[in-house]
Design a protein around this motif. Structure first.
Motif, PDB file in Angstrom:
ATOM      1  N   MET A  25      43.164  43.578  38.061  1.00 26.24           N
ATOM      2  CA  MET A  25      42.427  42.314  38.058  1.00 26.24           C
ATOM      3  C   MET A  25      40.970  42.535  38.469  1.00 26.24           C
ATOM      4  SD  MET A  25      45.320  39.717  39.513  1.00 26.24           S
ATOM      5  CE  MET A  25      44.510  38.179  39.040  1.00 26.24           C
ATOM      6  N   VAL A  26      40.763  43.346  39.502  1.00 22.45           N
ATOM      7  CA  VAL A  26      39.388  43.659  39.919  1.00 22.45           C
ATOM      8  C   VAL A  26      38.673  44.386  38.789  1.00 22.45           C
ATOM      9  CG1 VAL A  26      37.979  44.997  41.527  1.00 22.45           C
ATOM     10  CG2 VAL A  26      39.904  43.641  42.393  1.00 22.45           C
ATOM     11  N   ASP A  27      39.349  45.357  38.172  1.00 28.28           N
ATOM     12  CA  ASP A  27      38.749  46.087  37.047  1.00 28.28           C
ATOM     13  C   ASP A  27      38.336  45.141  35.918  1.00 28.28           C
ATOM     14  OD1 ASP A  27      39.111  48.486  38.372  1.00 28.28           O
ATOM     15  OD2 ASP A  27      40.839  49.114  37.160  1.00 28.28           O
ATOM     16  N   SER A  28      39.150  44.126  35.666  1.00 25.87           N
ATOM     17  CA  SER A  28      38.804  43.195  34.583  1.00 25.87           C
ATOM     18  C   SER A  28      37.546  42.400  34.922  1.00 25.87           C
ATOM     19  CB  SER A  28      39.974  42.259  34.259  1.00 25.87           C
ATOM     20  OG  SER A  28      40.200  41.349  35.307  1.00 25.87           O
ATOM     21  N   LEU A  29      37.343  42.071  36.205  1.00 26.70           N
ATOM     22  CA  LEU A  29      36.107  41.388  36.609  1.00 26.70           C
ATOM     23  C   LEU A  29      34.892  42.301  36.444  1.00 26.70           C
ATOM     24  CD1 LEU A  29      37.416  39.459  39.737  1.00 26.70           C
ATOM     25  CD2 LEU A  29      36.574  38.436  37.603  1.00 26.70           C
ATOM     26  N   VAL A  30      35.089  43.593  36.711  1.00 25.92           N
ATOM     27  CA  VAL A  30      34.009  44.566  36.506  1.00 25.92           C
ATOM     28  C   VAL A  30      33.705  44.695  35.014  1.00 25.92           C
ATOM     29  CG1 VAL A  30      33.376  47.012  36.672  1.00 25.92           C
ATOM     30  CG2 VAL A  30      34.450  45.868  38.633  1.00 25.92           C
ATOM     31  N   GLU A  31      34.743  44.830  34.199  1.00 27.62           N
ATOM     32  CA  GLU A  31      34.574  45.050  32.754  1.00 27.62           C
ATOM     33  C   GLU A  31      33.787  43.931  32.075  1.00 27.62           C
ATOM     34  OE1 GLU A  31      38.464  45.699  31.107  1.00 27.62           O
ATOM     35  OE2 GLU A  31      38.769  47.489  32.335  1.00 27.62           O
ATOM     36  N   VAL A  32      33.950  42.703  32.535  1.00 29.16           N
ATOM     37  CA  VAL A  32      33.239  41.586  31.897  1.00 29.16           C
ATOM     38  C   VAL A  32      31.913  41.273  32.592  1.00 29.16           C
ATOM     39  CG1 VAL A  32      35.374  40.579  30.997  1.00 29.16           C
ATOM     40  CG2 VAL A  32      34.434  39.756  33.186  1.00 29.16           C
ATOM     41  N   GLY A  33      31.565  42.077  33.595  1.00 27.04           N
ATOM     42  CA  GLY A  33      30.283  41.913  34.269  1.00 27.04           C
ATOM     43  C   GLY A  33      30.234  40.822  35.321  1.00 27.04           C
ATOM     44  N   ALA A  34      31.397  40.335  35.757  1.00 28.95           N
ATOM     45  CA  ALA A  34      31.436  39.284  36.778  1.00 28.95           C
ATOM     46  C   ALA A  34      31.113  39.825  38.166  1.00 28.95           C
ATOM     47  CB  ALA A  34      32.795  38.599  36.788  1.00 28.95           C
ATOM     48  N   PRO A  36      29.572  43.663  40.078  1.00 31.46           N
ATOM     49  CA  PRO A  36      29.012  44.991  39.798  1.00 31.46           C
ATOM     50  C   PRO A  36      30.075  46.088  39.920  1.00 31.46           C
ATOM     51  CG  PRO A  36      27.670  43.802  41.408  1.00 31.46           C
ATOM     52  CD  PRO A  36      28.928  43.016  41.223  1.00 31.46           C
ATOM     53  N   ALA A  37      29.939  47.118  39.102  1.00 26.40           N
ATOM     54  CA  ALA A  37      30.895  48.226  39.112  1.00 26.40           C
ATOM     55  C   ALA A  37      31.019  48.850  40.494  1.00 26.40           C
ATOM     56  CB  ALA A  37      30.500  49.272  38.081  1.00 26.40           C
ATOM     57  N   GLU A  38      29.886  48.980  41.204  1.00 24.12           N
ATOM     58  CA  GLU A  38      29.940  49.611  42.524  1.00 24.12           C
ATOM     59  C   GLU A  38      30.684  48.760  43.556  1.00 24.12           C
ATOM     60  OE1 GLU A  38      25.905  47.649  41.962  1.00 24.12           O
ATOM     61  OE2 GLU A  38      27.150  49.003  40.791  1.00 24.12           O
ATOM     62  N   VAL A  39      30.870  47.487  43.265  1.00 16.86           N
ATOM     63  CA  VAL A  39      31.616  46.599  44.163  1.00 16.86           C
ATOM     64  C   VAL A  39      33.120  46.685  43.889  1.00 16.86           C
ATOM     65  CG1 VAL A  39      32.036  44.159  44.725  1.00 16.86           C
ATOM     66  CG2 VAL A  39      29.693  45.008  44.519  1.00 16.86           C
ATOM     67  N   GLY A  40      33.483  47.003  42.658  1.00 18.71           N
ATOM     68  CA  GLY A  40      34.873  46.970  42.234  1.00 18.71           C
ATOM     69  C   GLY A  40      35.843  47.729  43.102  1.00 18.71           C
ATOM     70  N   GLU A  41      35.564  49.007  43.360  1.00 25.32           N
ATOM     71  CA  GLU A  41      36.499  49.823  44.143  1.00 25.32           C
ATOM     72  C   GLU A  41      36.626  49.293  45.562  1.00 25.32           C
ATOM     73  OE1 GLU A  41      36.930  54.407  45.569  1.00 25.32           O
ATOM     74  OE2 GLU A  41      36.234  54.054  43.516  1.00 25.32           O
ATOM     75  N   ASP A  42      35.480  48.956  46.168  1.00 26.97           N
ATOM     76  CA  ASP A  42      35.517  48.390  47.519  1.00 26.97           C
ATOM     77  C   ASP A  42      36.290  47.080  47.542  1.00 26.97           C
ATOM     78  OD1 ASP A  42      33.978  50.438  48.560  1.00 26.97           O
ATOM     79  OD2 ASP A  42      32.122  49.280  48.594  1.00 26.97           O
ATOM     80  N   ALA A  43      36.067  46.240  46.544  1.00 25.04           N
ATOM     81  CA  ALA A  43      36.727  44.938  46.503  1.00 25.04           C
ATOM     82  C   ALA A  43      38.240  45.100  46.425  1.00 25.04           C
ATOM     83  CB  ALA A  43      36.208  44.114  45.328  1.00 25.04           C
ATOM     84  N   ALA A  44      38.710  46.006  45.589  1.00 26.21           N
ATOM     85  CA  ALA A  44      40.152  46.236  45.482  1.00 26.21           C
ATOM     86  C   ALA A  44      40.715  46.695  46.826  1.00 26.21           C
ATOM     87  CB  ALA A  44      40.444  47.258  44.388  1.00 26.21           C
ATOM     88  N   GLU A  45      40.012  47.584  47.506  1.00 21.90           N
ATOM     89  CA  GLU A  45      40.471  48.050  48.812  1.00 21.90           C
ATOM     90  C   GLU A  45      40.498  46.917  49.830  1.00 21.90           C
ATOM     91  OE1 GLU A  45      38.332  51.508  50.164  1.00 21.90           O
ATOM     92  OE2 GLU A  45      38.622  52.521  48.243  1.00 21.90           O
ATOM     93  N   LEU A  46      39.501  46.043  49.802  1.00 21.52           N
ATOM     94  CA  LEU A  46      39.464  44.908  50.725  1.00 21.52           C
ATOM     95  C   LEU A  46      40.617  43.943  50.469  1.00 21.52           C
ATOM     96  CD1 LEU A  46      35.626  44.197  50.837  1.00 21.52           C
ATOM     97  CD2 LEU A  46      37.057  45.056  52.711  1.00 21.52           C
ATOM     98  N   VAL A  47      40.933  43.706  49.205  1.00 21.05           N
ATOM     99  CA  VAL A  47      42.061  42.831  48.878  1.00 21.05           C
ATOM    100  C   VAL A  47      43.359  43.457  49.388  1.00 21.05           C
ATOM    101  CG1 VAL A  47      43.394  41.754  47.025  1.00 21.05           C
ATOM    102  CG2 VAL A  47      40.897  41.793  46.896  1.00 21.05           C
ATOM    103  N   LEU A  48      43.522  44.758  49.195  1.00 21.65           N
ATOM    104  CA  LEU A  48      44.741  45.429  49.669  1.00 21.65           C
ATOM    105  C   LEU A  48      44.825  45.422  51.190  1.00 21.65           C
ATOM    106  CD1 LEU A  48      44.911  48.361  47.109  1.00 21.65           C
ATOM    107  CD2 LEU A  48      46.409  46.342  47.249  1.00 21.65           C
TER     108      LEU A  48
END
Length: 129
Positions: A25-34, A36-48
């Motif tokens: 789900m986080v990757d899909s937000l990155v893919e559509v530009g919602a 930034p890519a650099e936020v994606g990995e951190d965001a997934a870790e924060l959700v977990l």
């Protein structure tokens, strides 16, 4: 529900784990530009990490995984569906079939809470207690 990014919503997740679903789900937000890519990995870790505090599987087949990130400018979210169901350690012990992921700016507590309230009201017909 203006924070939802329709282009990032997924029609169906095949059999996957809670961790895989959140990551996708986080990757899909990155893919559509919602986000930034650099936020994606951190965001997934924060959700977990948020999931470790307590499940966001609220019952009735719903989960609302969420987190706040300092590099986000606005609340964003997406929806995913799993016909098979995902083990989310839900409050009622049932698998999750509909997930709504929310990511919010770390400094916008009120906006984050409003998004959670709107989401739970939409899903359950009332805010979470």
């Amino acid at each position: 529900m203006d924070f939802l990014v329709p282009e990032a919503c997924s029609a169906d997740f095949s059999q996957c784990t809670k961790e895989e679903a959140i990551s996708r789900m986080v990757d899909s937000l990155v893919e559509v530009g919602a986000i930034p890519a650099e936020v994606g990995e951190d965001a997934a870790e924060l959700v977990l990490k948020r999931e470790q505090v307590g499940t966001t599987g609220i019952g009735r087949g719903f989960a609302v995984p969420h987190a706040k990130h300092p590099d986000l400018k606005r609340v964003v979210g997406c929806i995913a569906r799993s016909s098979h169901g995902i083990d989310f350690d839900s409050l009622d012990g049932e698998p999750v079939h509909l997930l709504i992921l929310l990511l919010s700016p770390a400094d916008q507590f009120d906006a984050h809470m409003r998004a959670l309230e709107r989401t739970s009201t939409w899903l359950l017909g009332q805010p979470l207690p």
